[in-house]
Design an enzyme around this catalytic site. Structure first.
Site, short mmCIF file in Angstrom:
data_model
loop_
_atom_site.label_atom_id
_atom_site.label_comp_id
_atom_site.label_asym_id
_atom_site.label_seq_id
_atom_site.Cartn_x
_atom_site.Cartn_y
_atom_site.Cartn_z
N ALA A 36 0.83 -1.20 0.00
CA ALA A 36 0.00 0.00 0.00
C ALA A 36 0.86 1.25 0.00
CB ALA A 36 -0.93 0.00 1.21
N CYS A 119 -3.25 -10.12 4.43
CA CYS A 119 -3.13 -8.86 5.16
C CYS A 119 -3.47 -9.06 6.64
CB CYS A 119 -4.06 -7.82 4.55
SG CYS A 119 -3.91 -6.19 5.35
N LYS A 160 -2.69 -15.29 -2.35
CA LYS A 160 -1.56 -15.05 -1.45
C LYS A 160 -2.11 -15.08 -0.04
CE LYS A 160 2.38 -11.96 -0.65
NZ LYS A 160 2.14 -11.39 0.69
N ASN A 221 7.30 -16.37 0.30
CA ASN A 221 7.43 -14.96 0.66
C ASN A 221 7.88 -14.89 2.12
OD1 ASN A 221 5.04 -12.32 1.31
ND2 ASN A 221 7.15 -12.10 0.68
N GLY A 222 8.82 -13.97 2.37
CA GLY A 222 9.27 -13.75 3.74
C GLY A 222 10.77 -13.80 3.87
N ASP A 223 11.36 -12.67 4.32
CA ASP A 223 12.79 -12.58 4.62
C ASP A 223 13.68 -12.72 3.39
OD1 ASP A 223 11.88 -12.27 7.17
OD2 ASP A 223 12.67 -14.16 7.94
N GLY A 245 8.84 -8.39 -0.96
CA GLY A 245 8.14 -7.22 -0.46
C GLY A 245 9.11 -6.17 0.03
N ARG A 246 9.28 -6.11 1.36
CA ARG A 246 10.04 -5.01 1.97
C ARG A 246 11.50 -4.95 1.53
NH1 ARG A 246 9.60 -6.44 7.91
NH2 ARG A 246 9.41 -8.54 7.04
#
Length: 389
Positions: A36, A119, A160, A221-223, A245-246
């Protein structure tokens, strides 16, 4: 680990095949997670200029889309050369979700639809949406099937999700199998529970478990902070691709690193100087100007990215503050010109978390949500009128 692949980085990378989503080949098998306020058309174009993959727009709520909310319609923007166009939908009501997917197909709004069941934000989970919804397995299965049926083969539908609400209410294997039975093209797992939010360590073993259970492509997904992390995840889990993502915040060149790593060229990774980072930041602002149409709006939006771009570099506090309040391109150029262009990339930031981090917390749920897994009634007021998360 996938048969025939060895853990040596180069050998392993070369045996990873492109990700197939319906008629679309995603090579390398890398997906930008919708975020977002971040993954707008400008940011996606910036990332696409770095390397290949599937770049997903910000989350769109099904109700807002069907009701043609002006803000939502503006958010469904794709560059002319952006293919496939990937759209993530959030919904709780199967009928509204089906109507939104039909709208996507009939009006040619996107080439791929992803459904958000990951989410963990309270305003989402307290309505029974996002990471809360798979607990209600009948409602989850009905919603996913409604989306797939509405797509009618015109666009692939994926999901997801997270591992579950918390460690006592895990849903990911059952939900993955239900989504597969409904006809989805792939399943992505953020290997944390909703209660974890963005804290702790992602459970890559859960991704491996899901991969073993499913026949459709499974994404992890993740890390994933570096390209090497993506290769390690696939080696550890056997996943068919990764969702980032991040890790790309303030580092869109991560997608260049990922492309090189999956091609067996890890030595090609980018470690830009501060001057090179400034040039990317300036390019990002230019793309935002094209998107928003005004210099002021572009500068306001780029402010949130400044700290991510400059993380670890020797930039004084006063200059950081000034950049975080920039109003015009001329002001931005003046401030960027004060940076030490030759400052090397801060190696100590490699492999470190980026973006939001927080502590585990209580998951806010509708009253009685955990009491029954087989109720498929849509919670009152569950649909959200605004898009973006």
């Amino acid at each position: 680990m996938r048969a025939g692949c060895r853990r040596g980085t180069t050998t392993y990378a070369r045996c990873v095949t492109p990700l197939t989503l319906g008629p679309h080949q995603v090579d390398p098998p890398v997906v930008l997670a919708p975020m977002a306020g971040i993954t707008n058309v400008a940011f996606r174009q910036l990332c696409r200029e770095q390397g290949g993959g599937l770049y997903v727009c910000e989350m769109i709520t099904t109700r807002a889309l069907v009701e043609r909310n002006p803000k939502t319609l503006k958010m469904i923007a794709f560059a002319g050369d952006e293919r496939p166009r990937s759209l993530q939908l959030y919904g709780v009501d199967p009928d509204v979700t089906a109507a939104a997917v039909r709208m996507v197909v009939e009006e040619d709004l996107a080439d791929h639809v992803d459904l958000n069941f990951g989410c963990p934000v309270p305003k989402v989970t307290r309505k029974g949406g996002g990471a809360a919804l798979p607990w209600r397995r009948r409602l989850f299965a009905r919603l996913v099937r409604a989306a797939v049926d509405a797509a009618d083969g015109a666009v692939p539908v994926t999901v997801k999700m997270r591992k579950g609400i918390d460690d006592d209410h895990l849903t990911y294997v059952e939900a993955g199998l239900a989504a597969q039975d409904a006809g989805v093209a792939a399943v992505a797992l953020h290997a944390r529970t909703a209660a974890q939010r963005y804290s702790g360590t992602a459970d890559w073993d859960a991704i491996a478990t899901l991969k073993q259970a499913l026949d459709v492509p499974t994404l992890g997904n993740g890390d994933i902070w570096e390209a090497e992390d993506a290769l390690r995840m696939i080696a550890h889990t056997g996943a068919d691709g990764v969702v980032v993502g991040r890790g790309c915040l303030g580092r869109p060149w991560l997608f260049a690193d990922l492309e090189a790593a999956f091609a067996g060229r890890p030595e090609a990774r980018k470690l830009p100087t501060l001057g090179e980072v400034a040039a990317v930041l300036r390019r990002h602002t230019e793309l935002l100007m094209t998107q928003f149409g005004t210099e002021r709006d572009a500068c306001v939006d780029i402010r949130k990215h400044i700290a991510w771009y400059l993380k670890g570099f020797p930039v004084g506090a006063e200059l950081r503050r000034a950049l975080a309040m920039v109003d015009t391109l001329a002001e931005l150029d003046d401030l960027l010109g004060k940076l030490d262009a030759d400052a090397p990339f801060p190696l100590e930031t490699l492999g470190q978390p980026r973006g939001r981090t927080n502590s585990p917390g209580k998951v806010h749920l509708p009253d009685g949500w955990l009491a029954s897994r087989d109720t498929d009634t849509v919670p009152e007021g569950a649909e959200m009128a605004d898009s973006g998360g």
